[in-house]
Design an enzyme around this catalytic site. Structure first.
Site, PDB file in Angstrom:
ATOM      1  N   HIS A  45       0.870  -1.198   0.000  1.00 14.86           N
ATOM      2  CA  HIS A  45       0.000   0.000   0.000  1.00 14.86           C
ATOM      3  C   HIS A  45       0.893   1.230   0.000  1.00 14.86           C
ATOM      4  O   HIS A  45       1.468   1.588   1.030  1.00 14.86           O
ATOM      5  CB  HIS A  45      -0.895   0.000   1.235  1.00 14.86           C
ATOM      6  CG  HIS A  45      -1.889   1.113   1.244  1.00 14.86           C
ATOM      7  ND1 HIS A  45      -3.223   0.925   1.544  1.00 14.86           N
ATOM      8  CD2 HIS A  45      -1.761   2.442   1.004  1.00 14.86           C
ATOM      9  CE1 HIS A  45      -3.861   2.085   1.478  1.00 14.86           C
ATOM     10  NE2 HIS A  45      -2.983   3.030   1.155  1.00 14.86           N
ATOM     11  N   HIS A  50       1.681   5.350  -1.709  1.00 17.60           N
ATOM     12  CA  HIS A  50       1.304   6.530  -2.502  1.00 17.60           C
ATOM     13  C   HIS A  50       2.552   7.129  -3.132  1.00 17.60           C
ATOM     14  O   HIS A  50       3.464   7.548  -2.415  1.00 17.60           O
ATOM     15  CB  HIS A  50       0.613   7.568  -1.608  1.00 17.60           C
ATOM     16  CG  HIS A  50      -0.677   7.055  -1.042  1.00 17.60           C
ATOM     17  ND1 HIS A  50      -1.870   7.150  -1.709  1.00 17.60           N
ATOM     18  CD2 HIS A  50      -0.935   6.386   0.101  1.00 17.60           C
ATOM     19  CE1 HIS A  50      -2.824   6.577  -0.983  1.00 17.60           C
ATOM     20  NE2 HIS A  50      -2.286   6.108   0.122  1.00 17.60           N
ATOM     21  N   LEU A  51       2.576   7.163  -4.458  1.00 16.38           N
ATOM     22  CA  LEU A  51       3.758   7.681  -5.165  1.00 16.38           C
ATOM     23  C   LEU A  51       3.524   9.043  -5.808  1.00 16.38           C
ATOM     24  O   LEU A  51       4.479   9.678  -6.243  1.00 16.38           O
ATOM     25  CB  LEU A  51       4.214   6.678  -6.239  1.00 16.38           C
ATOM     26  CG  LEU A  51       4.901   5.408  -5.726  1.00 16.38           C
ATOM     27  CD1 LEU A  51       5.264   4.482  -6.889  1.00 16.38           C
ATOM     28  CD2 LEU A  51       6.142   5.736  -4.909  1.00 16.38           C
ATOM     29  N   ARG A  52       2.249   9.466  -5.923  1.00 19.49           N
ATOM     30  CA  ARG A  52       1.936  10.790  -6.521  1.00 19.49           C
ATOM     31  C   ARG A  52       2.387  10.883  -7.983  1.00 19.49           C
ATOM     32  O   ARG A  52       2.618   9.887  -8.636  1.00 19.49           O
ATOM     33  CB  ARG A  52       2.549  11.932  -5.702  1.00 19.49           C
ATOM     34  CG  ARG A  52       2.422  11.827  -4.200  1.00 19.49           C
ATOM     35  CD  ARG A  52       1.012  11.820  -3.702  1.00 19.49           C
ATOM     36  NE  ARG A  52       0.951  12.025  -2.249  1.00 19.49           N
ATOM     37  CZ  ARG A  52      -0.044  11.618  -1.485  1.00 19.49           C
ATOM     38  NH1 ARG A  52      -1.083  10.982  -1.988  1.00 19.49           N
ATOM     39  NH2 ARG A  52      -0.040  11.857  -0.195  1.00 19.49           N
ATOM     40  N   LYS A  89      -9.199   0.016  -5.963  1.00 19.32           N
ATOM     41  CA  LYS A  89      -9.162   0.615  -4.631  1.00 19.32           C
ATOM     42  C   LYS A  89     -10.419   1.444  -4.411  1.00 19.32           C
ATOM     43  O   LYS A  89     -10.661   2.417  -5.139  1.00 19.32           O
ATOM     44  CB  LYS A  89      -7.914   1.501  -4.506  1.00 19.32           C
ATOM     45  CG  LYS A  89      -7.843   2.312  -3.217  1.00 19.32           C
ATOM     46  CD  LYS A  89      -7.519   1.448  -2.005  1.00 19.32           C
ATOM     47  CE  LYS A  89      -7.548   2.246  -0.708  1.00 19.32           C
ATOM     48  NZ  LYS A  89      -6.457   3.209  -0.608  1.00 19.32           N
ATOM     49  N   HIS A 106     -10.437   1.449   1.499  1.00 15.18           N
ATOM     50  CA  HIS A 106     -10.219   2.378   2.609  1.00 15.18           C
ATOM     51  C   HIS A 106     -11.491   2.341   3.435  1.00 15.18           C
ATOM     52  O   HIS A 106     -12.471   3.014   3.120  1.00 15.18           O
ATOM     53  CB  HIS A 106      -9.937   3.802   2.096  1.00 15.18           C
ATOM     54  CG  HIS A 106      -9.628   4.764   3.200  1.00 15.18           C
ATOM     55  ND1 HIS A 106      -8.426   5.420   3.311  1.00 15.18           N
ATOM     56  CD2 HIS A 106     -10.368   5.161   4.276  1.00 15.18           C
ATOM     57  CE1 HIS A 106      -8.431   6.172   4.404  1.00 15.18           C
ATOM     58  NE2 HIS A 106      -9.604   6.046   5.000  1.00 15.18           N
ATOM     59  N   HIS A 136      -4.854  -0.681   5.612  1.00 13.37           N
ATOM     60  CA  HIS A 136      -4.347   0.043   6.794  1.00 13.37           C
ATOM     61  C   HIS A 136      -5.262  -0.073   8.009  1.00 13.37           C
ATOM     62  O   HIS A 136      -5.806   0.919   8.487  1.00 13.37           O
ATOM     63  CB  HIS A 136      -4.041   1.511   6.486  1.00 13.37           C
ATOM     64  CG  HIS A 136      -5.068   2.237   5.653  1.00 13.37           C
ATOM     65  ND1 HIS A 136      -6.394   2.298   5.982  1.00 13.37           N
ATOM     66  CD2 HIS A 136      -4.949   2.926   4.498  1.00 13.37           C
ATOM     67  CE1 HIS A 136      -7.034   3.006   5.066  1.00 13.37           C
ATOM     68  NE2 HIS A 136      -6.185   3.391   4.153  1.00 13.37           N
ATOM     69  N   ASP A 179       1.330   2.642   3.452  1.00 10.81           N
ATOM     70  CA  ASP A 179       0.526   3.867   3.305  1.00 10.81           C
ATOM     71  C   ASP A 179       1.413   5.097   3.382  1.00 10.81           C
ATOM     72  O   ASP A 179       0.949   6.178   3.769  1.00 10.81           O
ATOM     73  CB  ASP A 179      -0.605   3.927   4.338  1.00 10.81           C
ATOM     74  CG  ASP A 179      -1.741   4.841   3.888  1.00 10.81           C
ATOM     75  OD1 ASP A 179      -1.760   5.230   2.700  1.00 10.81           O
ATOM     76  OD2 ASP A 179      -2.594   5.177   4.719  1.00 10.81           O
TER      77      ASP A 179
HETATM   78  O1  DOR Z   1      -3.220   9.559   5.675  1.00 16.21           O
HETATM   79  C1  DOR Z   1      -3.527   9.217   4.550  1.00 16.21           C
HETATM   80  N1  DOR Z   1      -2.949   9.778   3.466  1.00 16.21           N
HETATM   81  N2  DOR Z   1      -4.467   8.288   4.394  1.00 16.21           N
HETATM   82  C2  DOR Z   1      -4.951   7.972   3.174  1.00 16.21           C
HETATM   83  O2  DOR Z   1      -5.817   7.139   3.106  1.00 16.21           O
HETATM   84  C3  DOR Z   1      -4.466   8.669   1.970  1.00 16.21           C
HETATM   85  C4  DOR Z   1      -3.138   9.226   2.173  1.00 16.21           C
HETATM   86  C5  DOR Z   1      -2.733  10.216   1.106  1.00 16.21           C
HETATM   87  O3  DOR Z   1      -2.961   9.921  -0.079  1.00 16.21           O
HETATM   88  O4  DOR Z   1      -2.161  11.243   1.440  1.00 16.21           O
HETATM   89 ZN    ZN Z   2      -3.391   5.004   1.412  1.00 13.84          ZN
END
Ligand code: DOR
Ligand code: ZN
Length: 334
Positions: free
Chosen positions: A12, A14-16, A94, A131, A165, A237
């Site tokens: 899990h 997040h790479l943006r 997701k 989520h 998470h 996460d």
């Molecule tokens: O804290 C979080 N940040 N929870 C999430 O579910 C998304 C993530 C984000 O993309 O910044």
């Molecule tokens: Zn996440």
């Protein structure tokens, strides 16, 4: 003292996009053999075209490393042809309830309307990643959502459902109730409680969704992780936000853990005499659950102190400026 891990996986992440992707992707791709890449971009990854665009962007940002990105599609109503075409390129869909976290506007408003898509996913063997938070009181949101997981697990018994998470003892208990229910847990939820975030001076870099919970919840998460519960996978996460979005009025949710994950997991598992279980928790369980075959990669950690940088670009990592007892020393196949 050294510790070797074979093909660790972050299920899990997040790479943006853009400059942030270029900054953070290498920090995961160097330490992990693969990662589940979340689709909650400002414009979500919710079509075959967006999938092709984002797959190419992630590929370009990680091309110097032995690293398999496992892409996801943002859940919405899809037809069978689209999901059949997407299937070879994704590990799952997701699902975000509308507005529960960063970039989740456009998520699901009415859980009654998701069933036709779930029927197709079950038929095609595409996992559902969720989520799982309600729109209720912030500390109760995960527990309020557990009945949704239970209902979906019963109604779609051949659908693989991953509770992403998890943060509560109740979610850990639910894992054993339904054979098709699995979960990820983050590093930060294994380490902190709400006290660390808000018990003293407010710590914006520990603010995330779901919010950190009570000591007894953390104890249940730890107990399941430290014995490498076979239905529980590591998923960081790790969620980078620029400093200006964290140290501000209206702090964005997300803890940026990518650079410190393996050293801190080694410390946690060592402290609890559980180092032999770390390989299963950080790789083997995910391989068994998803049937993924990540590239071979050996990560060696040494028990040599390491000072965590104060920042990476304009992103502040978990444990910034602190010294950790373990560090990654070699990464084969880089
Ligand atoms: O804290 C979080 N940040 N929870 C999430 O579910 C998304 C993530 C984000 O993309 O910044
Ligand atoms: Zn996440």
């Amino acid at each position: 003292m050294e510790l070797q891990l074979t093909s660790p996986l972050d299920m899990h992440l997040h790479l943006r996009e853009g400059a942030m992707l270029d900054l953070v992707a290498a920090l995961s791709a160097r330490d992990f053999a693969g990662a589940v890449v979340m689709p909650n971009l400002v414009q979500p990854v919710d079509s075959l075209e967006r999938l092709a665009y984002y797959g190419a962007a992630v590929e370009a940002a990680t091309s110097n490393y032995t690293f398999a990105p496992y892409l996801t599609l943002f859940f919405r109503a899809y037809d069978e042809a689209t999901l059949a075409a997407a299937r070879p390129q994704i590990i799952g869909l997701k699902l975000y309830p509308d507005g529960v976290t960063t970039n989740s506007a456009g998520g699901v408003r009415d859980l009654g309307e998701i069933e036709p898509t779930l029927t197709i996913m079950e038929r095609l063997g595409i996992p559902l990643l969720v989520h799982g938070e309600s729109h209720g009181f912030v500390l109760d949101r995960e527990v309020e959502f557990l009945s949704v997981y239970a209902r979906l697990a019963r109604r779609f018994p051949s659908l693989t459902i991953v509770m992403e998470h998890i943060t509560t003892a109740a979610a850990v208990a639910l894992l054993d109730e339904y054979p098709n229910l699995y979960a990820t847990v983050t590093l930060h939820h294994l380490l902190i409680t709400l006290d660390d975030l808000a018990g003293g001076l407010l710590q914006p870099h520990l603010f995330c969704k779901p919010i950190a919970k009570r000591p007894e919840d953390r104890a249940a998460l730890r107990s399941a992780a430290l014995r490498a519960h076979p239905k529980l996978m590591f998923g960081s996460d790790s969620a980078p936000h620029p400093l200006s979005r964290k140290e501000s009025s209206g702090c964005a949710a997300g803890v940026f853990t990518a650079p410190v994950i393996l050293p801190l997991l080694a410390e946690l598992f060592e402290r609890h005499d559980a180092l032999p279980q770390l390989q299963a928790f950080v790789s083997d369980n995910a391989r068994a659950i998803y049937g993924v075959r990540p590239p071979a990669k050996t990560i060696t950690l040494a028990r040599t102190p390491w000072a965590v940088p104060a920042s990476y670009g304009d992103v502040v990592p978990f444990f910034a400026g602190q010294t950790l007892p373990w560090q990654v020393v070699t990464r084969s196949n880089d």
